[in-house]
Design a protein around this motif. Structure first.
Motif, short mmCIF file in Angstrom:
data_model
loop_
_atom_site.label_atom_id
_atom_site.label_comp_id
_atom_site.label_asym_id
_atom_site.label_seq_id
_atom_site.Cartn_x
_atom_site.Cartn_y
_atom_site.Cartn_z
N ASP A 1 0.81 -1.22 0.00
CA ASP A 1 0.00 0.00 0.00
C ASP A 1 0.85 1.27 0.00
OD1 ASP A 1 1.01 0.08 2.57
OD2 ASP A 1 -0.93 -0.13 3.57
N GLY A 2 2.17 1.13 0.03
CA GLY A 2 3.06 2.27 -0.01
C GLY A 2 3.22 3.02 1.29
N LYS A 3 2.57 2.55 2.34
CA LYS A 3 2.61 3.25 3.62
C LYS A 3 3.94 3.09 4.32
CE LYS A 3 0.05 3.54 8.01
NZ LYS A 3 -1.09 2.98 8.80
N TRP B 1 10.06 1.94 8.35
CA TRP B 1 9.91 3.40 8.30
C TRP B 1 8.52 3.78 7.80
CZ3 TRP B 1 14.71 5.54 9.65
CH2 TRP B 1 15.82 4.72 9.46
N HIS B 2 8.05 4.95 8.24
CA HIS B 2 6.83 5.52 7.67
C HIS B 2 7.26 6.29 6.42
CE1 HIS B 2 3.21 7.95 7.15
NE2 HIS B 2 2.59 7.09 7.95
N GLN B 3 6.65 5.94 5.29
CA GLN B 3 7.12 6.50 4.03
C GLN B 3 6.93 8.01 3.94
OE1 GLN B 3 6.74 8.25 0.49
NE2 GLN B 3 4.94 6.93 0.43
N GLN B 4 5.79 8.51 4.41
CA GLN B 4 5.51 9.94 4.25
C GLN B 4 6.32 10.81 5.18
OE1 GLN B 4 2.24 11.75 3.00
NE2 GLN B 4 1.94 10.17 1.46
N THR B 5 6.49 10.37 6.41
CA THR B 5 7.18 11.21 7.40
C THR B 5 8.65 10.87 7.58
OG1 THR B 5 6.64 9.73 9.25
CG2 THR B 5 5.01 11.40 8.66
N LEU C 1 9.77 3.43 12.76
CA LEU C 1 8.69 2.83 13.54
C LEU C 1 9.13 1.58 14.30
CD1 LEU C 1 5.89 3.05 10.82
CD2 LEU C 1 6.35 4.67 12.69
N LEU C 2 10.10 0.88 13.77
CA LEU C 2 10.47 -0.40 14.35
C LEU C 2 11.90 -0.73 14.00
CD1 LEU C 2 9.52 -3.17 15.69
CD2 LEU C 2 9.04 -3.92 13.35
N THR C 3 12.63 -1.27 14.97
CA THR C 3 13.99 -1.75 14.74
C THR C 3 14.13 -3.15 15.31
OG1 THR C 3 14.93 0.48 14.86
CG2 THR C 3 16.45 -1.36 15.16
N LEU C 4 14.63 -4.05 14.49
CA LEU C 4 14.89 -5.43 14.92
C LEU C 4 16.38 -5.70 14.76
CD1 LEU C 4 11.88 -7.12 13.07
CD2 LEU C 4 12.01 -6.54 15.50
N GLU C 5 17.02 -6.11 15.84
CA GLU C 5 18.46 -6.33 15.84
C GLU C 5 18.77 -7.78 15.45
OE1 GLU C 5 20.69 -4.02 16.57
OE2 GLU C 5 19.46 -2.42 17.40
#
Length: 630
Positions: free
Chosen positions: A520-522, A541-545, A549-553
């Protein structure tokens, strides 16, 4: 050997062109991992050894141990208990058992007649790079890091460690009379060490004038042969550690990757990076003959009666040579030890992969090869289908982007302009543009003239700003935004039409290898790996801003995508595929089957199949629908 270049819609008969009595074993469907429909490729070869009775050949590969019938060239078995590449194989004196050493930090024992794995496991603190069994069958010597670990063969316990090397041990070998153990190490350590096989005491050291590539004992245990990285072949007296003679060399000789004495000790054979095997008179050091190979030779092994020499090449092919005549008897081919990119057709049950200078097309149901495009003077790094599946783009070391007709393999045109390797190519959703990423730190967009005789249009834009090579590029679903990932550890979002930089996303601590938009491109997902300390990440990542949003190590993440419905992140950490539910922030399931880093992931057009390509030299086709419905 001449290479036949072909492209056909009909499933071709794969054979060794111009080679007599060669066998075409291209179906690697033995010992498939759970959930896998088909495997493409047999993995890269690390080592080969004849069984003591000469009837079979053991091939240590990146995915396990292949066992071949020497007479027919047929694959009899694939032993897959190791979870890493198999680096070394050695047989017991009675021939009933063999041992294998692997990058999975273990060495294992196998019944030679049945292939049954024994219960004994020798555990190491790191990669087991080299292995041998003593002449009395009581001790296993294993090279791991800069030490030699001696184990009791029957009980499996560690007897002692031998530490004198300054680099990782690359070869350990017992003398046939059981008195000595010889060892050498990787680049930076130019010393061969001779140890007392019983006590483990260091007896003598031989210092070379270059790094050592391989060593081997003569059958009578009186002589040690060494090959260096500068192509020198020397014979040493093991009692005095004095040089006996330097073998005759020729200008083409490069690194001597593998050495073997004939069973009668009269001849020494060596395999070279330069793509040949050389035979020397072991008494005089004079060259007897050379046999050319199409690729670097990584391992050689004499048959027990000395009449045949088997050689393994870096391209995964094993060849059998008549020692007396130097003529090729037969060959066991391997289609693809190196895989750079895997993509699925958007409207057919077909997959394409980049394999060296080849672009191969495969049936997703069976894993069978459909056709091949040969890309001259180019090592392929990336391939991509157009949205209608009729055109394939490729990019590689030639610095160019090429277009191909997927129906007949016809060359359609070239985009030129990059000044370094093209690492990634991608079509815009409407096929009006093609984007390419390069090691020259730039991304370029090119015009696609669909419906015209000449498809390759003008250069439209150059996106500059990355401080290092660009590894990945992708379009948003609406075609308005371009995302790029770079070795400068950033992800950048660009306006496609204007070329304006929208966001620089900072959060990775290593080279960004992969970027993908959600359906959906979000969202945008990116993955990085840094080989220096295995410190990788998955970032959402949020595409627009541009918000993280989330990090996985993880250790090393070289492939990412979204499930077709966008609900899950699908990514590969090292050799394992993870399915992560975005809403619940939980890992739903994992798939294991590869033995090295996975660097390509692609869903089939119907979303029922997932394809993974790995540095282990294989592509696995997974039945995802069945996996989630079980």
């Amino acid at each position: 050997m001449k290479r036949l270049i072909f492209f056909t819609i009909i499933l071709p008969l794969i054979s060794f062109v111009g080679l007599p009595n060669s066998t075409a074993q291209l179906d690697p469907q033995l010992s498939l991992p759970e959930g896998v429909i088909a495997r493409i490729g047999k993995g890269g070869i690390k080592t080969i050894e004849f069984f003591p009775d000469g009837s079979k050949l053991a091939v240590g590969s990146t995915i396990g141990i292949w066992v071949y019938d020497v007479q027919t060239g047929e694959a009899i078995d694939l032993l897959t208990s190791h979870t890493g590449p198999v680096n070394s194989i050695a047989f017991t004196p009675d021939g009933n058992t063999f041992a294998s050493a692997s990058d999975d930090n273990t060495a294992r024992l196998w019944e030679a007649n049945t292939g049954q794995r024994k219960d004994t496991v020798f555990e190491l603190p790191g990669d087991a790079d080299a292995l041998d069994i003593s002449a009395d069958g009581k001790v296993v010597a294993i090279g791991c890091y800069n030490a030699i670990h001696l184990f009791d063969f029957h009980q499996g316990w560690r007897i002692k460690e031998l530490r004198r090397h300054t680099e990782d041990v690359s070869s350990v070998i017992f003398s046939p009379d059981g008195k000595l153990l010889a060892s050498c190490a990787e680049e930076g350590d130019d010393t061969i060490l001779l140890w007392d096989a019983q006590s483990g005491n260091l007896l003598r050291a031989i210092t070379e004038d270059a790094d050592i590539a391989s060593i081997t004992f003569s059958p009578d245990s009186s002589t040690l042969a060494s090959a260096t990285f500068n192509g020198e072949i020397r014979l040493w007296d093991v009692v005095t550690a004095k040089l006996l003679r330097t073998c005759e060399t020729e200008g083409w000789m490069d690194i001597g990757n593998a050495m073997a004495f004939s069973p009668d000790g009269r001849t020494l054979a060596g395999g070279f990076d330069g793509g040949a095997v050389c035979f020397w008179d072991a008494t005089t050091g004079i060259v007897q003959k050379n046999v050319e190979h199409e690729d670097s030779v990584v391992s050689v092994s004499y048959s027990p009666d000395g009449s045949v020499l088997a050689s393994a090449m870096e391209n995964g092919t094993v060849q059998f040579w008549d020692v007396s005549t130097g003529k090729l008897q037969k060959a066991i081919p391997s289609r693809m030890p190196h895989i750079s990119s895997v993509v699925c057709s958007p409207n057919e049950n077909i997959m394409a992969s980049g394999n060296g200078t080849d672009i191969c097309f495969w049936n997703l149901d069976t894993g069978k090869l459909l056709n091949t495009i040969f890309a001259p003077q180019d090592t392929i790094h990336s391939v991509c289908f157009s949205s209608d599946g009729k055109i394939l783009a490729s990019g590689g070391d030639s610095h160019k982007v090429r277009l191909w007709d997927t129906q007949n393999g016809r060359f359609l045109g070239t985009y030129s302009g990059h000044t370094s390797s093209v690492s990634a190519v991608v079509f815009s959703p409407d096929d009006s543009l093609l984007a390419s990423a390069s090691s020259d730190n730039s991304i370029r967009t090119w015009e696609m003239r669909n419906g015209e005789q000449i498809l390759t249009g003008d250069l439209l834009n150059i996106f500059e700003g990355h401080a290092n090579g660009v590894s990945a590029v992708t379009f948003s679903p609406d075609g308005k935004v371009l995302a790029s990932g770079s070795k400068d550890r950033t992800v950048r979002l660009w306006a496609v039409k204007s070329g304006i930089l929208l966001h620089t996303l900072v959060g990775h601590n290593g080279d960004v290898q992969t970027v993908r938009f959600s359906p959906d491109g979000k969202y945008l997902v990116s993955g990085c790996c840094w080989s220096g300390n295995w410190d990788g990440k998955v970032c959402l990542w949020h595409q627009q801003t541009g918000e993280l949003l989330l990090t996985l190590e993880y250790e090393t993440v070289a492939a990412t995508t979204f499930s077709p419905d966008g609900s899950m992140l699908v990514y590969a950490n090292d050799d394992t595929i993870y399915f992560y539910d975005i809403d619940t922030e939980n890992t739903i399931t994992m798939l294991k089957g590869h033995t090295d880093v996975i660097d390509s992931l692609a869903y089939s057009s119907d979303g029922k199949t997932l394809v993974s390509g790995s540095k282990d030299g294989t592509i696995l086709i997974w039945d995802i629908e069945k996996h989630f419905n079980r």
